[in-house]
Design an enzyme around this catalytic site. Structure first.
Site, PDB file in Angstrom:
ATOM      1  N   THR A  92      24.468  16.007   2.917  1.00  0.00           N
ATOM      2  CA  THR A  92      24.082  16.576   4.379  1.00  0.00           C
ATOM      3  C   THR A  92      25.166  16.639   5.249  1.00  0.00           C
ATOM      4  O   THR A  92      25.874  15.765   5.491  1.00  0.00           O
ATOM      5  CB  THR A  92      23.034  15.647   4.778  1.00  0.00           C
ATOM      6  OG1 THR A  92      21.933  15.369   4.107  1.00  0.00           O
ATOM      7  CG2 THR A  92      22.463  16.372   6.069  1.00  0.00           C
ATOM      8  N   LYS A 167      17.521  21.725   6.152  1.00  0.00           N
ATOM      9  CA  LYS A 167      17.483  20.087   6.191  1.00  0.00           C
ATOM     10  C   LYS A 167      17.493  19.794   7.309  1.00  0.00           C
ATOM     11  O   LYS A 167      16.727  18.893   7.689  1.00  0.00           O
ATOM     12  CB  LYS A 167      18.879  19.681   5.115  1.00  0.00           C
ATOM     13  CG  LYS A 167      19.092  18.399   5.304  1.00  0.00           C
ATOM     14  CD  LYS A 167      18.514  17.286   4.364  1.00  0.00           C
ATOM     15  CE  LYS A 167      18.650  15.788   4.839  1.00  0.00           C
ATOM     16  NZ  LYS A 167      18.025  14.810   4.006  1.00  0.00           N
ATOM     17  N   LYS A 242      22.691  10.745  12.423  1.00  0.00           N
ATOM     18  CA  LYS A 242      23.619  11.748  11.887  1.00  0.00           C
ATOM     19  C   LYS A 242      23.008  13.037  11.745  1.00  0.00           C
ATOM     20  O   LYS A 242      23.367  14.035  12.410  1.00  0.00           O
ATOM     21  CB  LYS A 242      24.023  11.206  10.586  1.00  0.00           C
ATOM     22  CG  LYS A 242      24.751  12.272   9.654  1.00  0.00           C
ATOM     23  CD  LYS A 242      25.065  12.024   8.267  1.00  0.00           C
ATOM     24  CE  LYS A 242      25.833  13.254   7.547  1.00  0.00           C
ATOM     25  NZ  LYS A 242      25.933  13.123   6.194  1.00  0.00           N
TER      26      LYS A 242
HETATM   27  P1  NAD Z   1      27.222   6.477   0.507  1.00  0.00           P
HETATM   28  O1  NAD Z   1      28.126   6.009   1.518  1.00  0.00           O
HETATM   29  O2  NAD Z   1      26.175   5.585  -0.221  1.00  0.00           O
HETATM   30  O3  NAD Z   1      27.930   7.549  -0.427  1.00  0.00           O
HETATM   31  C1  NAD Z   1      29.112   8.172  -0.239  1.00  0.00           C
HETATM   32  C2  NAD Z   1      30.176   8.035  -1.438  1.00  0.00           C
HETATM   33  O4  NAD Z   1      31.208   8.972  -1.204  1.00  0.00           O
HETATM   34  C3  NAD Z   1      30.740   6.629  -1.069  1.00  0.00           C
HETATM   35  O5  NAD Z   1      30.240   5.768  -2.310  1.00  0.00           O
HETATM   36  C4  NAD Z   1      32.297   6.848  -0.967  1.00  0.00           C
HETATM   37  O6  NAD Z   1      32.911   5.848  -1.575  1.00  0.00           O
HETATM   38  C5  NAD Z   1      32.303   8.171  -1.644  1.00  0.00           C
HETATM   39  N1  NAD Z   1      33.404   9.059  -1.299  1.00  0.00           N
HETATM   40  C6  NAD Z   1      33.925   9.140   0.251  1.00  0.00           C
HETATM   41  N2  NAD Z   1      35.007   9.999   0.046  1.00  0.00           N
HETATM   42  C7  NAD Z   1      35.337  10.369  -1.192  1.00  0.00           C
HETATM   43  C8  NAD Z   1      36.422  10.968  -1.940  1.00  0.00           C
HETATM   44  N3  NAD Z   1      37.287  11.635  -1.330  1.00  0.00           N
HETATM   45  N4  NAD Z   1      36.414  11.130  -3.468  1.00  0.00           N
HETATM   46  C9  NAD Z   1      35.361  10.165  -3.840  1.00  0.00           C
HETATM   47  N5  NAD Z   1      34.314   9.523  -3.278  1.00  0.00           N
HETATM   48  C10 NAD Z   1      34.423   9.615  -2.193  1.00  0.00           C
HETATM   49  O7  NAD Z   1      26.207   7.678   1.152  1.00  0.00           O
HETATM   50  P2  NAD Z   1      24.935   8.255   0.452  1.00  0.00           P
HETATM   51  O8  NAD Z   1      23.620   7.355   1.169  1.00  0.00           O
HETATM   52  O9  NAD Z   1      24.916   8.240  -1.100  1.00  0.00           O
HETATM   53  O10 NAD Z   1      24.683   9.555   1.055  1.00  0.00           O
HETATM   54  C11 NAD Z   1      25.363  10.836   0.619  1.00  0.00           C
HETATM   55  C12 NAD Z   1      25.027  11.967   1.414  1.00  0.00           C
HETATM   56  O11 NAD Z   1      23.410  12.178   1.155  1.00  0.00           O
HETATM   57  C13 NAD Z   1      25.354  11.898   2.969  1.00  0.00           C
HETATM   58  O12 NAD Z   1      25.736  13.200   3.023  1.00  0.00           O
HETATM   59  C14 NAD Z   1      23.856  11.694   3.228  1.00  0.00           C
HETATM   60  O13 NAD Z   1      23.669  12.019   4.800  1.00  0.00           O
HETATM   61  C15 NAD Z   1      23.012  12.403   2.403  1.00  0.00           C
HETATM   62  N6  NAD Z   1      21.676  11.655   2.123  1.00  0.00           N
HETATM   63  C16 NAD Z   1      21.614  10.296   2.265  1.00  0.00           C
HETATM   64  C17 NAD Z   1      20.311   9.928   2.112  1.00  0.00           C
HETATM   65  C18 NAD Z   1      19.633   8.566   2.081  1.00  0.00           C
HETATM   66  O14 NAD Z   1      18.579   7.951   2.015  1.00  0.00           O
HETATM   67  N7  NAD Z   1      20.747   7.608   1.815  1.00  0.00           N
HETATM   68  C19 NAD Z   1      19.090  10.818   2.012  1.00  0.00           C
HETATM   69  C20 NAD Z   1      19.059  12.080   2.038  1.00  0.00           C
HETATM   70  C21 NAD Z   1      20.497  12.642   2.267  1.00  0.00           C
END
Ligand code: NAD
Length: 296
Positions: A92, A167, A242
């Site tokens: 997102t 979204k 966010k």
């Molecule tokens: P998270 O922080 O658990 O996962 C993100 C991952 O990206 C981390 O593990 C981090 O180490 C990795 N990362 C960051 N920079 C990197 C790079 N350069 N190379 C490789 N890996 C890298 O976050 P999440 O909860 O999995 O959310 C991910 C996305 O999904 C976000 O944009 C969030 O807004 C969206 N989202 C989350 C949810 C939820 O319920 N958690 C629901 C819908 C949407």
């Protein structure tokens, strides 16, 4: 299909695991080493670098925290992949970054889609996410099997960044409606109305909405809602803030007037400042109750 998957966090890890279950070869990379070990245990090929993960991939999926991460990872990977490689971002992110990512891909001759999700970590694990997709229709049509491995509802919303637009508009409704439902329960408490009575009426009347009937912010009426589990997320207050900030940035740059979205962003900023960023966003009812001089 061989899929490079970058970002194996709360959402990306289980999504990549579902691609493995659908018999795709998944080459995963995350900066966090413990996540790489977990990925390996789910049949994902754990790669030591971004370059290793995208080597030989037909498609690369990113699931990263924010726009700046997506732009930097896409810049790096576009220097590595051949033209024609399909790039899909499921994070997102803000509209401008999403457009920037599509532009970078087009310059390299790579088709691309923005494909943010809803459904949370439960939906990611169960493979029941909703995908909101922006990009060219034929690219969308060809990539259906990839989305079907991770989700149940797959909606093409329009051209580039239309998925991100859908979204943040949806989540602006969600943030506002959760506050509205919380306010109604707090007012009902002050008026001597039981939670169940308000639920029984509003859930079959014009106040009916998802925040009430699926995600009720008081314990009792909907046993599966986070209110029954000490407001453990679910969808954390930090993520709601966010998304509301993204909606307000988009409203400002597009010239849309969204006064309730702005107020919701303000209230969720306070909710987070009060230390609730790790609590489910429905817990905002407790802040409203405290502001009304009451405790739960
Ligand atoms: P998270 O922080 O658990 O996962 C993100 C991952 O990206 C981390 O593990 C981090 O180490 C990795 N990362 C960051 N920079 C990197 C790079 N350069 N190379 C490789 N890996 C890298 O976050 P999440 O909860 O999995 O959310 C991910 C996305 O999904 C976000 O944009 C969030 O807004 C969206 N989202 C989350 C949810 C939820 O319920 N958690 C629901 C819908 C949407």
């Amino acid at each position: 299909m061989t899929i490079g998957f970058i970002g194996l966090g709360h959402m990306g890890g289980p999504m990549a695991a579902n691609l493995v279950k659908a018999r795709h070869v998944v080459r995963g990379f995350d900066l966090a080493q413990p996540l790489m070990d977990e990925a390996r245990s789910k049949g994902i090929t754990a790669c030591a670098s971004l370059a290793e993960a995208v080597a030989g991939a037909d498609t690369v999926i990113t699931m990263l925290p924010a726009g700046k991460h997506v732009l930097s990872v896409w810049q790096e990977l576009l220097a590595l992949v051949p033209s024609g490689t399909l790039l899909i971002d499921c994070s997102t992110i803000d509209i401008d970054s999403a457009r920037g990512a599509h532009d970078m891909a087009a310059a390299k001759g790579c088709p691309s889609l923005d494909a943010p999700v809803s459904g949370g970590t439960g939906g990611a694990t169960a493979g029941t996410l909703t995908f909101m997709i922006g990009g060219e229709r034929d690219v969308f049509a060809k990539s259906q099997p990839i989305f079907e491995a991770m989700g149940k509802k797959i909606i093409h919303c329009g051209g580039m960044a239309a998925g991100q637009a859908a979204k943040i508009c949806n989540n602006m409704i969600l943030g506002i409606s959760m506050i509205a439902v919380g306010e109604a329960f707090v007012l009902g408490e002050k008026l001597g109305l039981s939670h169940q009575a308000l639920f029984d009426v509003a859930s079959v009347s014009s106040g009916q909405c998802w925040s009430l009937t699926t995600y009720c912010p008081v314990p009792g009426p909907v046993p599966t809602s986070p209110a029954n589990n000490d407001y453990k997320p679910g969808f954390a207050g930090a993520l709601m803030l966010k998304d509301l900030k993204l909606s307000q940035a988009a409203a400002q740059s597009a010239g849309a007037v969204t006064p309730l979205g702005a107020k919701a962003a303000e209230l969720y900023a306070l909710f987070n400042e009060l230390g609730n960023d790790g609590k489910d966003f429905s817990g905002i009812i407790n802040m409203l109750r405290q502001q009304s001089g009451d405790t739960a």
